[in-house]
Motif scaffolding. Sequence first.
Motif, mmCIF file in Angstrom:
data_model
loop_
_atom_site.group_PDB
_atom_site.id
_atom_site.type_symbol
_atom_site.label_atom_id
_atom_site.label_comp_id
_atom_site.label_asym_id
_atom_site.label_seq_id
_atom_site.Cartn_x
_atom_site.Cartn_y
_atom_site.Cartn_z
ATOM 1 N N ALA A 30 0.829 -1.184 0.000
ATOM 2 C CA ALA A 30 0.000 0.000 0.000
ATOM 3 C C ALA A 30 0.872 1.246 0.000
ATOM 4 O O ALA A 30 1.809 1.361 0.765
ATOM 5 N N ALA A 31 0.554 2.180 -0.885
ATOM 6 C CA ALA A 31 1.212 3.472 -0.834
ATOM 7 C C ALA A 31 0.716 4.227 0.378
ATOM 8 O O ALA A 31 -0.366 3.960 0.885
ATOM 9 N N ARG A 74 7.936 0.390 2.618
ATOM 10 C CA ARG A 74 6.936 1.099 1.818
ATOM 11 C C ARG A 74 7.391 2.519 1.507
ATOM 12 O O ARG A 74 7.248 2.998 0.378
ATOM 13 N N SER A 75 7.933 3.179 2.519
ATOM 14 C CA SER A 75 8.432 4.541 2.314
ATOM 15 C C SER A 75 9.587 4.551 1.328
ATOM 16 O O SER A 75 9.674 5.437 0.465
ATOM 17 N N ASP A 76 10.491 3.574 1.433
ATOM 18 C CA ASP A 76 11.614 3.486 0.502
ATOM 19 C C ASP A 76 11.120 3.283 -0.931
ATOM 20 O O ASP A 76 11.669 3.858 -1.882
ATOM 21 N N TYR A 77 10.096 2.463 -1.067
ATOM 22 C CA TYR A 77 9.545 2.158 -2.394
ATOM 23 C C TYR A 77 8.938 3.409 -3.019
ATOM 24 O O TYR A 77 9.233 3.747 -4.177
ATOM 25 N N GLU A 78 8.124 4.104 -2.254
ATOM 26 C CA GLU A 78 7.525 5.336 -2.760
ATOM 27 C C GLU A 78 8.586 6.382 -3.048
ATOM 28 O O GLU A 78 8.530 7.084 -4.070
ATOM 29 N N ALA A 129 12.945 -5.219 -5.041
ATOM 30 C CA ALA A 129 13.868 -5.851 -5.985
ATOM 31 C C ALA A 129 13.407 -5.616 -7.421
ATOM 32 O O ALA A 129 14.222 -5.347 -8.315
ATOM 33 N N GLY A 130 12.088 -5.696 -7.649
ATOM 34 C CA GLY A 130 11.557 -5.451 -8.990
ATOM 35 C C GLY A 130 11.800 -4.029 -9.443
ATOM 36 O O GLY A 130 12.118 -3.780 -10.620
ATOM 37 N N PHE A 131 11.663 -3.079 -8.523
ATOM 38 C CA PHE A 131 11.918 -1.680 -8.851
ATOM 39 C C PHE A 131 13.386 -1.476 -9.229
ATOM 40 O O PHE A 131 13.692 -0.811 -10.225
#
Length: 217
Positions: free
Chosen positions: A2-3, A140-144, A84-86
């Motif tokens: 979730a963003a 989640r924060s790292d991803y965003e 990893a996908g990012f």
Amino acid sequence: MAAPGSFERPHRPGEHEAALPDDRRSAIRLAALLLFATRGYLATTMADIGAAVGVRGPSLYKHVASKQELLAEIMTGTMARLLAGFQDAISSTDDVREQLRRAVEAHVRYHAQHRFEAFVGNREIANLAQPARDLVLRHRSDYERGLRRLIERGAAEGVFTVRSAQLASYSILDMGIGVAAWYREGGEFSVDQLAYQYGDLALRMVGAAPQRHQSPA
């Protein structure tokens, strides 16, 4: 996944949409995932999970300590695969426009192909105990933030035109998360077609006209 600020999706995946693997530990994890997605974490017991894989009582605890351990494994694993996908997506090219497209495609593919994980990840964060909860929230924060920095770089290079990179990143992530609620194999679009079209939408969202490539068949 979730963003920040994302909402809970009303759709619940069907209870029998995945077959259990032969490996006992993997079968227990998948059974827990299906039950958490269809019944909810709080409504699922270890006895329910054991019954789903044909393991009773003490024998189940030889493989897993608790349902909390299973929830943590599911949710941290989801974030690890998304991150990893990012990284794979943005490492495959230096062009910021193409990096954004590929990152969005990876995001959409994951949510189309791992709907149970996405549903549990959206709904069960409040039931995840520490320190796993902080770890998932940090990831989640790292991803965003990774997506936002990509948008900021594109804006700085004059490739993107966007008022708020943060708002754009939230919108793109939430748009992709929504795929988990409705996508089904055998529908109008294949996963590749869906991912490509969402890449186009993301590029338009940041003010970059998509380059004309042949859409996947």
